[in-house]
Design an enzyme around this catalytic site. Structure first.
Site, mmCIF file in Angstrom:
data_model
loop_
_atom_site.group_PDB
_atom_site.id
_atom_site.type_symbol
_atom_site.label_atom_id
_atom_site.label_comp_id
_atom_site.label_asym_id
_atom_site.label_seq_id
_atom_site.Cartn_x
_atom_site.Cartn_y
_atom_site.Cartn_z
ATOM 1 N N ARG A 17 46.634 103.224 7.785
ATOM 2 C CA ARG A 17 47.784 103.563 6.935
ATOM 3 C C ARG A 17 48.270 102.384 6.089
ATOM 4 O O ARG A 17 49.056 102.555 5.166
ATOM 5 C CB ARG A 17 48.934 104.109 7.794
ATOM 6 C CG ARG A 17 48.762 105.580 8.109
ATOM 7 C CD ARG A 17 49.824 106.087 9.046
ATOM 8 N NE ARG A 17 49.592 105.643 10.416
ATOM 9 C CZ ARG A 17 50.499 105.734 11.397
ATOM 10 N NH1 ARG A 17 51.698 106.222 11.144
ATOM 11 N NH2 ARG A 17 50.202 105.321 12.613
ATOM 12 N N THR A 83 43.502 103.344 24.147
ATOM 13 C CA THR A 83 44.105 102.132 24.720
ATOM 14 C C THR A 83 43.593 101.839 26.133
ATOM 15 O O THR A 83 43.450 100.673 26.508
ATOM 16 C CB THR A 83 45.635 102.266 24.747
ATOM 17 O OG1 THR A 83 45.989 103.525 25.340
ATOM 18 C CG2 THR A 83 46.227 102.217 23.342
ATOM 19 N N GLY A 145 54.710 107.901 22.965
ATOM 20 C CA GLY A 145 54.557 108.516 24.279
ATOM 21 C C GLY A 145 55.934 108.635 24.905
ATOM 22 O O GLY A 145 56.744 107.703 24.833
ATOM 23 N N GLU A 160 51.807 111.855 25.710
ATOM 24 C CA GLU A 160 51.676 111.474 24.305
ATOM 25 C C GLU A 160 52.169 112.597 23.394
ATOM 26 O O GLU A 160 52.107 113.776 23.768
ATOM 27 C CB GLU A 160 50.214 111.146 23.992
ATOM 28 C CG GLU A 160 49.694 109.911 24.721
ATOM 29 C CD GLU A 160 50.518 108.670 24.405
ATOM 30 O OE1 GLU A 160 50.730 108.384 23.219
ATOM 31 O OE2 GLU A 160 50.957 107.997 25.358
ATOM 32 N N ASN A 233 53.118 100.318 10.863
ATOM 33 C CA ASN A 233 51.869 101.043 10.612
ATOM 34 C C ASN A 233 51.539 101.143 9.129
ATOM 35 O O ASN A 233 50.398 101.364 8.765
ATOM 36 C CB ASN A 233 51.952 102.452 11.198
ATOM 37 C CG ASN A 233 52.085 102.412 12.703
ATOM 38 O OD1 ASN A 233 51.267 101.797 13.388
ATOM 39 N ND2 ASN A 233 53.124 103.019 13.218
ATOM 40 N N LYS A 356 52.732 66.836 -10.037
ATOM 41 C CA LYS A 356 51.620 67.140 -9.124
ATOM 42 C C LYS A 356 51.026 65.851 -8.609
ATOM 43 O O LYS A 356 50.780 64.929 -9.394
ATOM 44 C CB LYS A 356 50.549 67.936 -9.872
ATOM 45 C CG LYS A 356 49.442 68.439 -8.999
ATOM 46 C CD LYS A 356 48.084 68.376 -9.678
ATOM 47 C CE LYS A 356 47.541 66.971 -9.727
ATOM 48 N NZ LYS A 356 46.213 66.863 -10.322
ATOM 49 N N ASN A 391 46.089 63.207 -17.355
ATOM 50 C CA ASN A 391 45.330 62.715 -16.207
ATOM 51 C C ASN A 391 43.894 63.199 -16.196
ATOM 52 O O ASN A 391 43.120 62.823 -15.333
ATOM 53 C CB ASN A 391 46.025 63.148 -14.902
ATOM 54 C CG ASN A 391 46.241 64.659 -14.845
ATOM 55 O OD1 ASN A 391 46.328 65.320 -15.876
ATOM 56 N ND2 ASN A 391 46.319 65.191 -13.652
HETATM 57 C C1 UD1 Z 1 50.523 104.093 22.005
HETATM 58 C C2 UD1 Z 1 50.862 104.677 23.384
HETATM 59 C C3 UD1 Z 1 52.208 105.391 23.282
HETATM 60 C C4 UD1 Z 1 53.269 104.442 22.811
HETATM 61 C C5 UD1 Z 1 52.858 103.804 21.477
HETATM 62 C C6 UD1 Z 1 53.825 102.713 21.105
HETATM 63 C C7 UD1 Z 1 48.765 105.216 24.433
HETATM 64 C C8 UD1 Z 1 47.801 106.297 24.758
HETATM 65 N N1 UD1 Z 1 49.839 105.597 23.755
HETATM 66 O O1 UD1 Z 1 50.360 105.219 21.147
HETATM 67 O O2 UD1 Z 1 52.561 105.895 24.563
HETATM 68 O O3 UD1 Z 1 54.493 105.102 22.655
HETATM 69 O O4 UD1 Z 1 51.556 103.216 21.596
HETATM 70 O O5 UD1 Z 1 53.524 102.248 19.846
HETATM 71 O O6 UD1 Z 1 48.537 104.088 24.815
HETATM 72 N N2 UD1 Z 1 44.041 100.121 20.236
HETATM 73 C C9 UD1 Z 1 42.864 99.481 20.528
HETATM 74 N N3 UD1 Z 1 41.767 100.229 20.806
HETATM 75 C C10 UD1 Z 1 41.795 101.578 20.807
HETATM 76 C C11 UD1 Z 1 43.005 102.228 20.488
HETATM 77 C C12 UD1 Z 1 44.118 101.482 20.227
HETATM 78 O O7 UD1 Z 1 42.795 98.259 20.538
HETATM 79 O O8 UD1 Z 1 40.761 102.174 21.077
HETATM 80 C C13 UD1 Z 1 45.220 99.319 19.929
HETATM 81 C C14 UD1 Z 1 45.736 99.536 18.535
HETATM 82 O O9 UD1 Z 1 45.174 98.588 17.639
HETATM 83 C C15 UD1 Z 1 47.224 99.308 18.712
HETATM 84 C C16 UD1 Z 1 47.486 99.747 20.141
HETATM 85 O O10 UD1 Z 1 46.246 99.726 20.794
HETATM 86 O O11 UD1 Z 1 47.559 97.941 18.600
HETATM 87 C C17 UD1 Z 1 48.126 101.128 20.238
HETATM 88 O O12 UD1 Z 1 47.215 102.079 19.711
HETATM 89 P P1 UD1 Z 1 47.718 103.296 18.836
HETATM 90 O O13 UD1 Z 1 46.540 104.111 18.464
HETATM 91 O O14 UD1 Z 1 48.609 102.834 17.770
HETATM 92 O O15 UD1 Z 1 48.531 104.102 19.933
HETATM 93 P P2 UD1 Z 1 49.693 105.118 19.677
HETATM 94 O O16 UD1 Z 1 49.115 106.446 19.388
HETATM 95 O O17 UD1 Z 1 50.675 104.565 18.734
HETATM 96 CA CA CA Z 2 50.929 102.821 17.218
#
Ligand code: UD1
Ligand code: CA
Length: 469
Positions: A17, A83, A145, A160, A233, A356, A391
């Protein structure tokens, strides 16, 4: 603090985004990348180890993390399967099984503070929980979540957005995304997390329900200041968090004794350092590692990046980068200080002057309309209006040296390399191509000729011409 603490920083997501070639966590607010702010907060916990999970555009993110935290372990998540999967990849990147406490944070929360993380981890350990959630109450919980509690008020699990029932969507208590775990429990539980949900991802948050099912203690610890856990985001959220971060920084400096006339139009990067009784006037941006000493007045409408401003100096409507401004010096209005400018105490760089890579000694002045490049000017010297330090011959840059107490005339050109001695002077309009010895006066223009009655004669010629026509 925790004796055996592991912090996992999640930064593998793409951040589509943002619509950017720069990865989300590398976007900057307050003079640092978002992940830079997070890593500073994480480091304040003094963890045993930091593991950063990188994936999308890891060739951008990995080196950035390693520059900021050289001993961080980088774990590569090849595909973004959620995550839970990301944390599993992080734990697998460590040698041997993980014990002690594991805190998971996301890389895009620039307002996060070390104190809050410390308090959270301490609370988690004191309560001896399998999982603790850093939670918050938000006005619009959409996308987060939700924390699901039973009739007794105990945390049952996290659901979620996409998997929530309409009633669950009404819950205002949300998971900030920051969680603390018992390491052994986490390792074991991640093996049991499935991906049977609306996103087809492995949710870290499912570990909460697993712990409950096992009869282990889980709990939520509310952070009063929810903005600390807010992520950006898109660019609008980035700007909103940037403004809030700035408001906090500006407020803190005012509490520490800095006068800031217009907090709204003053932008201070996180690493800027201001002394008490500094005054910042409207429209001023102090960026990077800029340091301003006591009683200095900066602004209005001034941008300084990585500059040093001395005690009692005055900087008006100026743009400066990597410049040092001495005690009691005067700069501006409309001055452009480029890298390597060093203005001595009580010196002056005045209106429409560009400098400079030049040293302008104590009490020396370049008051008007000049370009000073690659110069060394001694003390107590005055440079005439409209002077150019030439210069550059198109291939090489050369230096000009001017001694102490010299007085150069208006509209001079110094063709470098050239040296002007102490107490020397130059006439107006001089082009200095050869060195001027100490105490000498240099003049380069020839004697002036006046052509008498020139205007009348010109008119007569024009009249004759029109008669001929
Ligand atoms: C996640 C939480 C949600 C919480 C929210 C807060 C989960 C399933 N959900 O949702 O409960 O309220 O964050 O912002 O955890 N990431 C990785 N690898 C992946 C997926 C994500 O490194 O495979 C990282 C993303 O870069 C980000 C973070 O994990 O920094 C959260 O991932 P995102 O997809 O934004 O989770 P949300 O759906 O926002
Ligand atoms: Ca997020």
């Amino acid at each position: 603090m925790a004796s055996n603490l592991t912090v996992v920083v999640l930064a593998a997501g793409g951040g589509t985004r943002m619509k950017s070639k720069t990865m989300k966590v590398l976007h900057r607010v307050g003079g640092r990348s978002m992940i830079g702010h997070v890593l500073i907060a994480v480091r304040a916990m003094e963890p045993e180890r930091i593991v950063a999970v990188v994936g999308t555009q890891r060739e951008q993110v990995g080196p950035h993390i390693q520059e900021l935290v050289p001993d961080a372990v980088l774990a590569v998540q090849e595909t973004q399967d959620g995550t839970g999967h990301a944390v599993r990849v992080a734990l697998e990147a460590l040698d041997g099984p993980v014990t002690g406490t594991v805190v998971v944070v996301t890389g895009d929360t620039p307002l996060l503070r070390g104190e809050s993380l410390r308090a959270f981890a301490e609370e988690h350990e004191a309560a001896q929980r399998a999982v603790s959630i850093l939670s918050g109450e938000v006005a619009n919980p959409f996308g987060y979540g939700r924390i699901v509690r039973n009739a007794e008020g105990d945390v049952e699990g996290i659901v979620e957005e996409k998997d929530a029932t309409p009633e669950q969507r009404e819950i205002a208590e949300i998971n900030s995304g920051i969680l603390a775990f018992d390491g052994a429990f986490l390792t074991e539980a991640l093996g049991r997390v499935g991906n049977d949900n609306s996103k087809g991802e492995y949710y870290l948050t499912d570990t909460v329900g697993i712990a409950r099912g096992d009869g282990l203690t889980v709990g939520a610890f509310a952070i009063g200041d929810v903005m600390q856990t807010e992520g950006a985001n898109d660019r609008a959220q980035l700007a909103a968090l940037g403004r809030e971060l700035n408001r906090r920084i500006v407020t803190q400096w005012m509490k520490d004794g800095v006068t800031i006339m217009d907090p709204e139009s003053t932008w201070l990067d996180a690493d800027v350092v201001l002394a008490p009784d500094v005054t910042i006037l409207p429209g001023t941006q102090l960026l990077g590692a800029t340091v301003v000493a006591e009683d200095a007045v900066v602004g209005p409408d001034t941008t300084l990046k990585d500059c040093e401003v001395g005690v009692g100096a005055r900087v008006v409507r100026t743009h400066g980068e990597l410049a040092v401004i001495g005690d009691g010096a005067n700069v501006g209005p409309f001055s452009y200080l480029r890298p390597g400018t060093k203005l001595g105490a009580k010196g002056k760089i005045g209106a429409f002057v560009e400098t400079k890579n030049s040293v302008i000694g104590n009490g020396s002045k370049v008051p008007h309309l000049s370009y000073v490049g690659d110069a060394e000017i001694g003390e107590g010297t005055n440079i005439g209006a409209g002077t150019i330090f030439a210069n550059y011959d198109g291939t090489t840059k050369y230096r000009t040296r001017i001694g102490d107490r010299a007085k150069t005339g208006a509209n001079n050109t110094f063709i470098a390399p050239v040296e002007i001695g102490d107490d020397a002077a130059t006439g107006g309009g001089t082009t200095v191509r050869r060195d001027v010895p100490p105490g000498a006066l240099a003049v380069s223009s020839g004697p002036q000729r006046n052509i008498e009655d020139w205007a009348a004669r010109k008119k007569a010629v024009a009249r004759d011409k029109s008669h001929e026509a």
